[in-house]
Design a protein around this motif. Sequence first.
Motif, PDB file in Angstrom:
ATOM      1  N   ASN A   1      21.070  -4.885  20.730  1.00  0.00           N
ATOM      2  CA  ASN A   1      22.161  -4.810  19.763  1.00  0.00           C
ATOM      3  C   ASN A   1      22.645  -6.195  19.352  1.00  0.00           C
ATOM      4  O   ASN A   1      22.869  -6.461  18.174  1.00  0.00           O
ATOM      5  CB  ASN A   1      23.325  -4.000  20.352  1.00  0.00           C
ATOM      6  CG  ASN A   1      23.013  -2.528  20.371  1.00  0.00           C
ATOM      7  OD1 ASN A   1      22.560  -1.963  19.383  1.00  0.00           O
ATOM      8  ND2 ASN A   1      23.213  -1.883  21.513  1.00  0.00           N
ATOM      9  N   LEU A   2      22.779  -7.090  20.352  1.00  0.00           N
ATOM     10  CA  LEU A   2      23.232  -8.451  20.032  1.00  0.00           C
ATOM     11  C   LEU A   2      22.228  -9.147  19.124  1.00  0.00           C
ATOM     12  O   LEU A   2      22.607  -9.887  18.214  1.00  0.00           O
ATOM     13  CB  LEU A   2      23.420  -9.262  21.318  1.00  0.00           C
ATOM     14  CG  LEU A   2      24.640  -8.945  22.163  1.00  0.00           C
ATOM     15  CD1 LEU A   2      24.847 -10.026  23.208  1.00  0.00           C
ATOM     16  CD2 LEU A   2      25.897  -8.809  21.318  1.00  0.00           C
TER      17      LEU A   2
ATOM     18  N   ILE B   1      21.950 -10.647  11.621  1.00  0.00           N
ATOM     19  CA  ILE B   1      22.725 -10.405  10.408  1.00  0.00           C
ATOM     20  C   ILE B   1      23.687 -11.573  10.159  1.00  0.00           C
ATOM     21  O   ILE B   1      23.820 -12.059   9.031  1.00  0.00           O
ATOM     22  CB  ILE B   1      23.475  -9.066  10.519  1.00  0.00           C
ATOM     23  CG1 ILE B   1      22.463  -7.917  10.567  1.00  0.00           C
ATOM     24  CG2 ILE B   1      24.453  -8.882   9.370  1.00  0.00           C
ATOM     25  CD1 ILE B   1      23.060  -6.576  10.913  1.00  0.00           C
TER      26      ILE B   1
ATOM     27  N   ILE C   1      20.329  -7.892  16.835  1.00  0.00           N
ATOM     28  CA  ILE C   1      20.492  -7.462  15.445  1.00  0.00           C
ATOM     29  C   ILE C   1      21.778  -8.035  14.856  1.00  0.00           C
ATOM     30  O   ILE C   1      21.795  -8.516  13.716  1.00  0.00           O
ATOM     31  CB  ILE C   1      20.453  -5.926  15.372  1.00  0.00           C
ATOM     32  CG1 ILE C   1      19.025  -5.474  15.659  1.00  0.00           C
ATOM     33  CG2 ILE C   1      20.931  -5.422  14.021  1.00  0.00           C
ATOM     34  CD1 ILE C   1      18.848  -4.024  15.844  1.00  0.00           C
ATOM     35  N   ILE C   2      22.849  -8.043  15.661  1.00  0.00           N
ATOM     36  CA  ILE C   2      24.112  -8.602  15.166  1.00  0.00           C
ATOM     37  C   ILE C   2      23.926 -10.068  14.782  1.00  0.00           C
ATOM     38  O   ILE C   2      24.325 -10.507  13.695  1.00  0.00           O
ATOM     39  CB  ILE C   2      25.220  -8.465  16.239  1.00  0.00           C
ATOM     40  CG1 ILE C   2      25.600  -6.985  16.397  1.00  0.00           C
ATOM     41  CG2 ILE C   2      26.442  -9.296  15.865  1.00  0.00           C
ATOM     42  CD1 ILE C   2      26.542  -6.718  17.543  1.00  0.00           C
ATOM     43  N   PHE C   3      23.278 -10.849  15.677  1.00  0.00           N
ATOM     44  CA  PHE C   3      23.129 -12.278  15.397  1.00  0.00           C
ATOM     45  C   PHE C   3      22.136 -12.547  14.274  1.00  0.00           C
ATOM     46  O   PHE C   3      22.279 -13.513  13.544  1.00  0.00           O
ATOM     47  CB  PHE C   3      22.762 -13.039  16.675  1.00  0.00           C
ATOM     48  CG  PHE C   3      23.970 -13.302  17.528  1.00  0.00           C
ATOM     49  CD1 PHE C   3      24.888 -14.265  17.164  1.00  0.00           C
ATOM     50  CD2 PHE C   3      24.209 -12.552  18.664  1.00  0.00           C
ATOM     51  CE1 PHE C   3      26.018 -14.503  17.931  1.00  0.00           C
ATOM     52  CE2 PHE C   3      25.338 -12.770  19.434  1.00  0.00           C
ATOM     53  CZ  PHE C   3      26.249 -13.740  19.065  1.00  0.00           C
TER      54      PHE C   3
END
Lengths: 160, 144, 226
Positions: free
Chosen positions: C97-98, C104, C100-102
């Motif tokens: 998850n991290l 973006i 993908i967040i980073f």
Amino acid sequence: MTEFTVKPIRRRKSIQLLLGFSFIATIGGVLAPIIAYLIPRENAAAYGGPSEVGAPEDFPLNSGKIVSVNDKPVIIVNTKAGGLKAFSAICTHLGCVVTWNERKGIIHSPCHDGLFNPVNGSVISGPPPRPLPQYELVVKEGKVLVGKPLGNIYGERSGE
Amino acid sequence: MSRESEPAAPREPDLLPFWPHYVLSEFIAWYIVLGVLITLAALFPAGLEEKANALQTPEHVKPEWYFLAVYQFLKVASVFASLGSEAPRLTGILLPAIGMALLFFLPFLDRGPKRPARRRPLLLILTILILAVVIALTVWGQYS
Amino acid sequence: MLNPTRVSQGLLAWIEERIPVQAWIAASLHVTIPRSAHTFYLGGITLFCFVVQGTTGILLALYYQPTPETAYDSILVIMNQLNFGWLIRSVHAWSANLMIIFCILHLLRIVLQGAYKKPREITWLVGMGLLFLTLGFGFTGYLLPWDQRAFWATTVGTEIAGAVPFIGDFVRQFLRGGADVSAATLTRFFGVHVLVLPVALAGLLVLHLLLIHQQGLADPEGDENE
């Protein structure tokens, strides 16, 4: 009074020490769980009492048959001299599964021609270093039950 | 740095050495992320539901959060039903796909020489707008 | 007597005589970054997440069994019976998850600083490829625990891909390896997740970093072609 001679630790040096220590501690903290994780868990199929391997009629005189006991191969032999006996079917040399040699009436390992005595599991000839470990075997109510290995799992060296 | 008289003069960028200055800060960032990861994993371990059963659909099937916006948009696209029976499905798939394609080819669509966002108000407004729509769709998808 | 310092120095000199390692390291490290290019370390953190995913992923693959009969049980073994298995799987899930967040956030920085402009268009395209591969990791990895959520999210997800005009039916069948989500889907997703995507992502990543190294970071305060 004794005079202490202490080397002064400079600030730069102590910061380097602290940084180095915390770096090594982090590496250790990451590696320790990984190594612990890689250790295989205990075999789930632990000993759960004697297991039934068939009826006495399944093991006629002068025969040997491989059966599975707790996921391990065991050879059940029936000889005139020794009667019904159970031995580990894993050759003590390199771990091949032994077979019954009908013609000679002995236990034979196919990998390097190790021969075992079907009465006590001792090595007759060939490279195996130890005899085949014997298993507990009882005939009860028309069933052949195989239990735990007898004595030391490695058995005793024949002729010693 | 004020060169009001010569606006066309090339500006010398203020440079930072990659090694060790930038690498050290990057390492500290990684250190913090590692700590955050282990803390999150310890406080909220990954869950596991019942074993998959092809004969029984659970309630509230949802994709991962990063697909929620597209998933929710597909639902919302039912407003296009008046355009034909296939219109909702087509718009629901095609519009996000076109959006991604536009983003993919962004360097070829925006060819102006200006870099910072504050000197490109159109880009700034578009970014904020798209971001707001995507976040809204994601939140809506999560709570619907 | 063998002096460890002298032995290691001798070994380094021996290597240096044959391949100029020190020059390579110096060339890759001795670059400069415009101070105004506030990176917020977003790309680097994404890279770190990928390293974490590689490490924890290999560890999980040592115990995971990709068949419908055993996948769920092997996850239970990892979670409940192995030392720190729960930690490794949870870190893998959170790091995904991290990452993908980073990804973006990194993309947003590049957009807002205009860093994709000439001459860095190719770096941008490679970066978009990395984003798609990362999303592919998320999509394929989600099925692997073979629980209810995994199974039905994949059913719905592949169904959505099936809504694409003209080629939809083919895409859905291709993704599922058949008409329905089944054993074939699980082995297919597993193979893609642990073999295809890691190799593809590592390749694009090397290209991405090489381009950044060769061109340097864009200075957001200077305009293109400076």
